[in-house]
Design an enzyme around this catalytic site. Structure first.
Site, PDB file in Angstrom:
ATOM      1  N   ARG A 181      75.661  16.126  73.263  1.00 42.08           N
ATOM      2  CA  ARG A 181      76.478  15.379  73.442  1.00 42.08           C
ATOM      3  C   ARG A 181      77.551  15.366  74.170  1.00 42.08           C
ATOM      4  NH1 ARG A 181      76.179  14.559  67.339  1.00 42.08           N
ATOM      5  NH2 ARG A 181      77.505  16.403  67.268  1.00 42.08           N
TER       6      ARG A 181
ATOM      7  N   LYS B 208      61.355  21.422  61.238  1.00 45.74           N
ATOM      8  CA  LYS B 208      61.212  20.890  59.738  1.00 45.74           C
ATOM      9  C   LYS B 208      62.714  20.645  59.294  1.00 45.74           C
ATOM     10  CE  LYS B 208      62.541  25.279  57.978  1.00 45.74           C
ATOM     11  NZ  LYS B 208      63.553  25.647  56.921  1.00 45.74           N
TER      12      LYS B 208
ATOM     13  N   GLU C 188      65.732  36.206  49.900  1.00 42.15           N
ATOM     14  CA  GLU C 188      66.539  36.199  50.876  1.00 42.15           C
ATOM     15  C   GLU C 188      67.897  36.858  50.425  1.00 42.15           C
ATOM     16  OE1 GLU C 188      65.964  33.370  54.409  1.00 42.15           O
ATOM     17  OE2 GLU C 188      66.027  31.990  52.603  1.00 42.15           O
TER      18      GLU C 188
ATOM     19  N   ASP D 236      64.130  22.955  52.038  1.00 44.14           N
ATOM     20  CA  ASP D 236      64.292  23.806  53.080  1.00 44.14           C
ATOM     21  C   ASP D 236      62.984  24.863  53.220  1.00 44.14           C
ATOM     22  OD1 ASP D 236      65.448  24.928  55.349  1.00 44.14           O
ATOM     23  OD2 ASP D 236      66.272  26.676  53.993  1.00 44.14           O
TER      24      ASP D 236
ATOM     25  N   HIS E  45      57.365  25.671  53.805  1.00 46.01           N
ATOM     26  CA  HIS E  45      56.881  26.913  54.092  1.00 46.01           C
ATOM     27  C   HIS E  45      55.911  27.474  53.205  1.00 46.01           C
ATOM     28  CE1 HIS E  45      59.459  27.135  57.555  1.00 46.01           C
ATOM     29  NE2 HIS E  45      60.400  27.449  56.932  1.00 46.01           N
TER      30      HIS E  45
END
Length: 473
Positions: free
Chosen positions: A54, A154, A222, A241, A246
């Site tokens: 932008r 994704k 994680e 997510d 995945h």
């Protein structure tokens, strides 16, 4: 599956257009990957990179941004390599919408003239999911879709309805063969090695079924939080997510039937066919969690009940896997960061039944880095007594002779450039993954709090009982 080329000699001239070029995903993943392709000679001889955003940066300002991103998230910048790379980098600012293309037409006209010979256009949408549809429409409206390859990050949709709407828009502008939907877990070296190990080795092919496998675990804990992407994460969460993308794709790599070949069409067909056999999740077999302190992160909505942890029991309704639970787990702010897929083998009958160490008889694939294969075996400790212990046979894939491992984004961008769709998802498979999680979206279980640095809600341990999580439990 095609081998990765070592040079761009066989590729025609290409203009790579990076939408969202100044965003987080671009600087962390896409730009470092593209730069590595350039420095290792895996781009076409004639190429240009056009960033879009932008803002209205000049070419020099954008090049400074790219260099900063490479210094922070890439391998660093060699001055000679940079002097060859930088002149091919440009910026087309002022946005890009169906009503206003900004500076894109002028910049692309110049780029096409410079590389010559009707270059291949590759559009990479490193954008928030809400921007996919208007950007796709803009490609069609401004004549930039014909013959182009378009890469979508994704998640491809954020619900079954938005997936269908986005898919309809994409196919109104593009043919399916032009579309590359990224799931970078499919490009991990060890993910690819799952089916190669199975199909090329009789030892593993013989055990790859419910007769020999008691359960499967796909585990991606994680330690990271969501500080740098709170707005995105609070609109997405762990289920969208990681689970619908995945983890289900890795489950398909393990569960699929042998394809007729490892070519793109056959490999995709086998993967998507087995996803169609995934049973919709039962919310009573799913644990959702949120780490304590999540609501205090800047950018998170007050009182948000967004999930930062999910553990699920998945069933695959095929003759090969019927009755074998697939346990999937991922979460933020957990005790460790790992990426592992494991087949837990059944205890063999015989004189040692009930006496074997519980960590034995496991075939695991590390999905981290360059990947590794680990087989846990029962062995007798040398000595007079019959003392059993667990031994490990490990094969680091990077140590194989002649190995040339590539990070997932490097591999995927290269595959787009050569037109190889083997490691990209198809709409039929994605439609099936949305069916799998629809019950969870319609009637989610309560979101339980868990302490940062733990292994998530206690209910996740109960989910795998009488078994246990191989990582951290």
């Amino acid at each position: 599956m095609n081998a990765v080329a070592k040079s761009g000699d066989d590729m025609g001239p290409t203009v790579f257009v990076l939408f969202g070029a100044t965003g987080d995903l671009a600087k962390r993943m896409v730009l470092p990957a593209f730069y590595r392709l350039a420095t290792e000679g895996m781009l076409p001889q004639r190429w240009l990179l056009v960033g879009n955003g932008r803002g209205d940066l000049g070419d020099a300002e954008f090049r400074d941004h790219v260099r900063d991103a490479l210094s922070e998230f890439g391998p660093g910048v060699d001055e000679q390599d940079w002097q060859r790379f930088a002149p091919r980098v440009r910026f087309a600012g002022r946005g890009f919408t169906p009503d206003d293309p900004g500076r894109m037409p002028d910049v692309l006209a110049g780029a096409r003239a410079d590389v010559g010979d009707s270059p291949q256009l590759v559009h990479y949408l490193a954008l928030p999911p809400a921007a996919f549809a208007p950007t796709t429409k803009a490609l069609g409206a401004h004549g930039l879709s014909n013959g182009a390859r378009v890469v979508y990050e994704k998640p491809f949709g954020t619900s079954p309805d938005t997936f269908r709407a986005l898919s309809d828009i994409v196919h109104s502008v593009l043919d399916e063969q032009q579309v590359y939907r990224i799931d970078h877990f499919l490009a991990k070296e060890a993910t690819q090695d799952v089916h190669l190990l199975r199909f090329a080795n009789g030892l593993f092919a013989a055990m790859w079924s419910r007769e020999q496998v008691a359960s499967v675990q796909i585990d991606v804990p994680e330690t990271l939080g969501i500080t740098d992407r709170a707005g995105f994460y609070d609109a997405t969460g762990a289920v969208l997510d990681m689970l619908v993308t995945h983890l289900l794709q890795v489950a398909a790599e393990i569960a699929m039937e042998p394809p007729d070949s490892l070519g793109a069409a056959d490999l995709q067909a086998a993967r998507e066919e087995v996803i169609g056999c995934f049973r919709p999740l039962d919310p009573s077999e799913v644990v959702l969690g949120q780490f304590a302190g999540y609501r205090d992160v800047p950018g998170v909505a007050p009182g948000s009940d967004r999930d930062t942890f999910v553990a699920a029991r998945l069933w695959v309704d095929t003759d090969r896997w019927r009755g074998v639970p697939f346990f999937l787990r991922t979460g933020k702010r957990l005790a460790d960061s790992r990426q592992r897929a494991s087949l837990i083998l059944r205890e063999p009958p015989g004189p040692l039944a009930g006496q074997l160490p519980r960590e034995a008889n496991v075939l695991s694939f590390s999905l981290e880095g360059d990947g590794a294969i680990d087989l846990s075996l029962v062995a007798k400790k040398p000595g007079l007594a019959l003392d059993l212990d667990t031994a490990h046979a490990a094969v680091p894939l990077s140590e194989l002779k002649g190995a040339d491992p590539l990070p997932p984004y490097v591999r995927l961008i290269h595959d787009v450039l050569v037109g190889d769709r083997s490691l990209f998802t198809r709409p039929d498979g994605l439609a099936s993954t949305w069916k799998v999680i629809t019950p969870l979206l319609s009637d989610p279980p309560p979101v339980a709090q868990y302490p940062p640095g733990s292994w998530g809600p206690a209910q996740a341990r109960d989910l795998v009982a009488p078994g246990w999580w191989l990582i951290g439990q």
